[in-house]
Design an enzyme around this catalytic site. Sequence first.
Site, short mmCIF file in Angstrom:
data_model
loop_
_atom_site.label_atom_id
_atom_site.label_comp_id
_atom_site.label_asym_id
_atom_site.label_seq_id
_atom_site.Cartn_x
_atom_site.Cartn_y
_atom_site.Cartn_z
N THR A 153 36.36 41.49 26.39
CA THR A 153 36.69 40.85 27.67
C THR A 153 37.27 41.88 28.64
OG1 THR A 153 36.80 38.69 26.66
CG2 THR A 153 38.11 38.92 28.61
N HIS A 154 36.95 43.16 28.39
CA HIS A 154 37.53 44.25 29.17
C HIS A 154 36.75 44.52 30.45
CE1 HIS A 154 38.71 45.64 24.85
NE2 HIS A 154 39.34 44.54 25.22
N LEU A 155 36.62 43.54 31.30
CA LEU A 155 36.07 43.81 32.63
C LEU A 155 37.12 44.58 33.43
CD1 LEU A 155 34.38 40.43 33.61
CD2 LEU A 155 33.35 42.43 32.53
#
Lengths: 242, 591
Positions: free
Chosen positions: B517-519
Amino acid sequence: MRNLHRRELLATSAFILFGSTFARAGIIQGSLPWAPGAGAPPIRVLPGPWHFFTPAEGRAVEALVDRMIPPDPETPGGRDAGCAVFIDRQLAGPYGRSEGLYVSGPFRTGTKQQGAQSPLTPAMQYRKALAEIDAYCKATYGGRTFADVEDSEKDKIIGALETGELKLSGVDPKVFFTTLLKNTREGFFGDPIYGGNRDMVAWKMIGFPGARYDYSDWIDRHNERYPHPPIGITGAPSWSPR
Amino acid sequence: MRKLPHKDVVIIGLGWTGSIMAHGLADAGLDVIAIERGPWRDTATDYPPSYAPDEYRYRIQHELFLRPAQTTFTFRNTMKQDALPIRSWGAFMPPNGVGGGGVHWNAEMWRFAPTDFVIKTHLTERYGEKFLPEDMTIQDWGVTYDEIEPYYDKFEYLCGTSGTAGNIKGQIMPGGNPFEGPRSRAYPTPAQKQPYNATLFAKAATDLGYKPFPQPSGNMSQAYTNPLGVEMGPCTFCGYCEWFGCGNYSKSSPQTTILPVLVRQQNFTARDNCEVTRILLDASGKRATGVVFVDTSGEEWEQPADMVLLCAYTIFNVQLLMLSGVGKIYDPVADEGTIGRNFTHQTVGTATGFFDPKKFIFNPFIASGAIGMCIDEFNSDNFDHGPLGFVGGGYMGQVQTNGRPIETTPVPPGTPTWGAKWKQAVKENYQSTVYSGSGVHGSFYSYRDVYLDLDPVYKDRLGRPLLRITMDLHDNELKMSAYLTDKYAEIIKAMGAQMVVKKPRTGPYDVAEYQTTHLCGGAIMGTDPKTSAVNRYLQSWDVPNLFVLGASSFPQNHGYNPTGTLAALAYWSLEAIKTQYLKNPGPLVHA
């Protein structure tokens, strides 16, 4: 705000798909907003009549899941594990209605990388596909439904859904196969509280201890088989009413 | 629209950065309100041990996440395509509710490398400007590792981080990561114990000449009381971490580290289930006057405030800036504008190892979210990129977080997807397979044509345009992933695997396939208002009483998990606000 539709807001701003409480905007000040018994435990699926499937659909799905996960001498198949019950209850609930997903149009066909774009909910997908599969069987196998054809024929039909060779009107066979396979595995391996994995047969098959929450004594016992049987959210098989 | 009484500070989003800022500013005596789109969440009510270990509810049905019906994004790989809406989540999982992603993360507590903060300068000096692809838009951060080191330390001590230091004040320490930047002191708690698979990985890596170390973990190795007086309990290795809340108070989250103290501060208020729909600007457009939010009954409210802190998830920060008219939306053709540029994700690869079932029992369900042994030889610029023709890298490790069987029942290639053979293969391989979802945690550098803007077609439930993601993987990242995954597979092989199945990241970028989920990026920090949205203190160049926190400020994404860095930057920004801004409100940097 100009484009604000109050009804939609009520329906979409505070989703709780599993619990029984409804979230409302609140103000928190001075202490944690905690009250005893305020949790949202999952609701246990009880055996009994189909909630979503018609009797014919129920027979077809039981036959499908029992070929996708066939019984063997040690572990029951998809039917006796309750996969069809699991799928039925899911289709009758928020999952079946695509609740919480983005369902606004326009619906367009995109690339694989853009993800699923079908306007069909899972419930609609099952209803259409199951009718089509039975119609195909009746036409091809002298009036017999999917549940009544030989196992080898069932396997051929499932294989043809997987490759997309068996064309279904109004529903993509590959998309339906993917949904069915995913749901069957979810029912088989999920907590028994949802109606599948009856008596934790799937967990026993692989040695997964389930909802146990403390392996502190086992973290440094390497290459040693964990000895305790599984437990589920509602307990162990021996505790269940018969 | 009804107007509420004025506050000193309004905070949009009560996750990690919102909690840190709220606590710090309330502590400084300011009247603070936090407005959170999702519900209040707490251990006892939302994920108690009695029903927290439920793979179907939390992992498969996404219980703790935002619902796409609330809002989603459209996606396309290239500017030539029509973007289509993400109808159910895939590549990343947007959080929702108090605690944000801090509720359901794995709690991998990494710091970025010192060279990461000056990456453009560093790579240009070492390899020459021509070594970088022409359309790559990486930038220095405008802040250095040494400047934010005290704030990494502060966050790690808030969280009780379990780990083995590799570099204390320049001295390399045995058993830690020798490549890490110097830290001012050891981790607050010792590293977690490791399961069999991680121990084998460490031995194999050592035999191959690498220096393995335990992954720094926000899952507690022992009981811990943090500097705020909040207590955490030891992790029990339940195997329900990422996607789940922790029922044991063992995983670092705002709930287990800050909120119990914050909520008792009389000058702090939170509103939950209220969604901020825009930041209000005065007639000049240079000053924020507060925010508008909407509650669950559809009522609109104005919350006036002297300062606005935008503390939502990366991509929602960018969306709210665009919808509020703060700054200029990035145009990749003209290469102008700042809001939406340098948007990035992660380039994750992995390799699955199948071992002899008669000899290996891994008990994969005995795990924690941030468990595992890693190596850092192939991260950042720790290795010579010259002969390899790419830049970037990542850590790699045996970091398997679970054996939850809906998701984690790997079978060898060639096994049918159903039927008796599939069932038999699942049974045979479950206990003797190693599978780390993000075994090779690669960087994702920024490019001119990977960006965010507003979608022309699709709208959210409030009638606002969805944010449009244009993103693809570039050759540089694909080469990097292939090279690193090969190195990783060698280690898995050396562990004794009979078969190793490599899965480097391949293109095109697929929005349906989960990575992390590392946008990152989209409202990046920097030294030039032409190419960054916020200055080195995360203060908007355009609206100086607006600060934008979180990974939206990362000019590119490096080979580590982002939370340690975004939390350190929050403390760094907080310090600047307290010591400089409050005394003299206005721009902290004059460009």
